[in-house]
Design an enzyme around this catalytic site. Structure first.
Site, mmCIF file in Angstrom:
data_model
loop_
_atom_site.group_PDB
_atom_site.id
_atom_site.type_symbol
_atom_site.label_atom_id
_atom_site.label_comp_id
_atom_site.label_asym_id
_atom_site.label_seq_id
_atom_site.Cartn_x
_atom_site.Cartn_y
_atom_site.Cartn_z
ATOM 1 N N ARG A 86 0.827 -1.203 0.000
ATOM 2 C CA ARG A 86 0.000 0.000 0.000
ATOM 3 C C ARG A 86 0.866 1.259 0.000
ATOM 4 O O ARG A 86 0.494 2.268 -0.599
ATOM 5 C CB ARG A 86 -0.924 0.000 1.220
ATOM 6 C CG ARG A 86 -1.809 1.209 1.379
ATOM 7 C CD ARG A 86 -2.895 1.311 0.343
ATOM 8 N NE ARG A 86 -3.675 0.104 0.213
ATOM 9 C CZ ARG A 86 -4.730 -0.016 -0.593
ATOM 10 N NH1 ARG A 86 -5.119 0.998 -1.355
ATOM 11 N NH2 ARG A 86 -5.397 -1.165 -0.661
ATOM 12 N N GLY A 325 -2.073 -3.131 8.907
ATOM 13 C CA GLY A 325 -3.190 -4.047 8.803
ATOM 14 C C GLY A 325 -3.303 -4.600 7.398
ATOM 15 O O GLY A 325 -2.410 -4.422 6.564
ATOM 16 N N HIS A 327 -5.246 -3.739 4.904
ATOM 17 C CA HIS A 327 -5.260 -2.704 3.866
ATOM 18 C C HIS A 327 -3.841 -2.262 3.536
ATOM 19 O O HIS A 327 -3.521 -1.973 2.375
ATOM 20 C CB HIS A 327 -6.097 -1.514 4.341
ATOM 21 C CG HIS A 327 -6.342 -0.476 3.302
ATOM 22 N ND1 HIS A 327 -5.605 0.695 3.220
ATOM 23 C CD2 HIS A 327 -7.255 -0.410 2.289
ATOM 24 C CE1 HIS A 327 -6.058 1.428 2.231
ATOM 25 N NE2 HIS A 327 -7.049 0.784 1.636
ATOM 26 N N CYS A 328 -2.985 -2.232 4.547
ATOM 27 C CA CYS A 328 -1.615 -1.746 4.371
ATOM 28 C C CYS A 328 -0.768 -2.664 3.497
ATOM 29 O O CYS A 328 0.249 -2.229 2.952
ATOM 30 C CB CYS A 328 -0.927 -1.596 5.726
ATOM 31 S SG CYS A 328 -1.802 -0.568 6.912
ATOM 32 N N ILE A 329 -1.157 -3.931 3.361
ATOM 33 C CA ILE A 329 -0.332 -4.872 2.602
ATOM 34 C C ILE A 329 -0.890 -5.141 1.214
ATOM 35 O O ILE A 329 -0.367 -5.993 0.487
ATOM 36 C CB ILE A 329 -0.138 -6.186 3.377
ATOM 37 C CG1 ILE A 329 -1.446 -6.955 3.553
ATOM 38 C CG2 ILE A 329 0.508 -5.903 4.728
ATOM 39 C CD1 ILE A 329 -1.261 -8.319 4.223
#
Length: 338
Positions: A86, A325, A327-329
């Site tokens: 992300r 989290g 979303h971050c990956i």
């Protein structure tokens, strides 16, 4: 030509991720390292049930990636420092017909002393090129986790990221807003004062918005809630909500996603939240924290605000233990087909 960033609810052609490689984030022992690899692979494999997934894999992690990733997950080999797609990857935009990839300046979340980013700084261009996108270079130091859009011109940001002196020391709000207009088509920038408390420790991003708020629809904002008065975010979130209410007005609903019951871990007050979920074609990939009541409550809220999408919960504790989290990956590649 006007480039715009579609909302995450728009049709997607692909999800991009990176696979864990040896380094500070992975863990000091074999069990911890394997737990991280399994968490990242489980996320990729779950998303692959709904749409194509490509995972960027450092050559040193080739064998582990092949061992854990499902056969229908595509692999692109490229050198990596870390594995938060992300943030180091591109932000995809469209002009209605073509795909663009904004290549922000990535400097390890504000030149953190522990971070290395020489290889990660090249990931956006590598991914954008592989996706067949037109590369759109930007001089703004920014990460994908620092922006959320509604698809109609509004973007959520935080002051402590965009105006961070270790990211953009010479920029003010007006210059940030101008660059967001040029790159992702932002017509209204919603400035939130900060992020969650844990995000300001030594390994944090200093305020990524995707840990605290997101658009579920143009007229719906999902906001993290911390009901525990013993947690520092119990006082922080109302400040964020006040700024949000002032900026978005009464026509946009704010739906709270209450935090799970865990207050702290060995690193201090946790930033566990359900806002940091992933929207894909036909589904939502939700963070789970081993709290049956809270996980189920979050799943119900997400099902309500994303009608017609299945909600799958993945245990995200190993991901959060490393600073982010689900979303971050991940990073979505929007469809350019009408």
């Amino acid at each position: 030509m006007t480039w715009t960033m579609p909302p995450e609810t728009a049709p997607q052609d692909r999800t991009w991720m990176a696979f864990p490689r040896p380094g500070l984030t992975l863990g000091d022992d074999a069990a911890s390292a394997e737990a991280a690899r399994v968490a990242w692979a489980t996320t990729a494999n779950t998303i692959a049930d709904h749409q194509p997934v490509t995972v960027v894999v450092d050559p040193v992690a080739r064998a582990d990636a092949r061992r854990l990733l499902a056969g229908d997950v595509d692999v692109l080999e490229a050198p990596l420092d870390d594995f938060w797609m992300r943030d180091s990857g591109p932000t995809f935009v469209t002009d209605g017909d073509r795909l663009g990839a904004v290549d922000w300046v990535f400097n390890g979340w504000g030149a953190n002393a522990w971070s290395t980013w020489t290889r990660d700084a090249a990931v956006a261009a590598t991914v954008g090129t592989a996706a067949g996108a037109e590369l759109l270079p930007s001089l703004l130091v920014n990460e994908g986790g620092a922006i959320h859009v509604d698809g109609q011109g509004r973007v959520l940001v935080t002051e402590t990221v965009q105006l961070d002196p270790r990211r953009n020391p010479h920029l003010d709000r007006a210059r940030v807003e101008a660059e967001l207009a040029r790159t992702i088509g932002a017509t209204e920038v919603v400035w939130l004062p900060r992020g969650l408390t844990r995000d300001y420790d030594g390994f944090g991003t200093r305020g990524h918005v995707d840990m605290v708020a997101t658009f579920a629809a143009p007229d719906v904002v999902l906001l993290h809630a911390q009901p525990d008065p013993g947690h520092p975010d119990h006082l922080v979130v109302p400040q964020i909500r006040a700024a949000l209410e002032t900026a978005i007005g009464p026509d946009t609903a704010i739906v709270e996603l209450p935090a799970p019951g865990t207050r702290a871990d060995e690193g201090g007050p946790v930033d566990w939240n359900y806002v940091n979920h992933v929207v894909v074609n036909g589904a939502v990939i939700a963070c789970g924290f081993g709290d049956a009541v809270a996980d189920d409550r979050a799943r119900g809220i997400l099902a309500e605000v994303y009608p017609g999408r299945a909600v799958h919960t993945i245990d995200a504790r190993e991901v959060f233990a490393r600073g982010g989290g689900l979303h971050c990956i991940t990073q979505q590649q929007p469809s350019t087909e009408a």
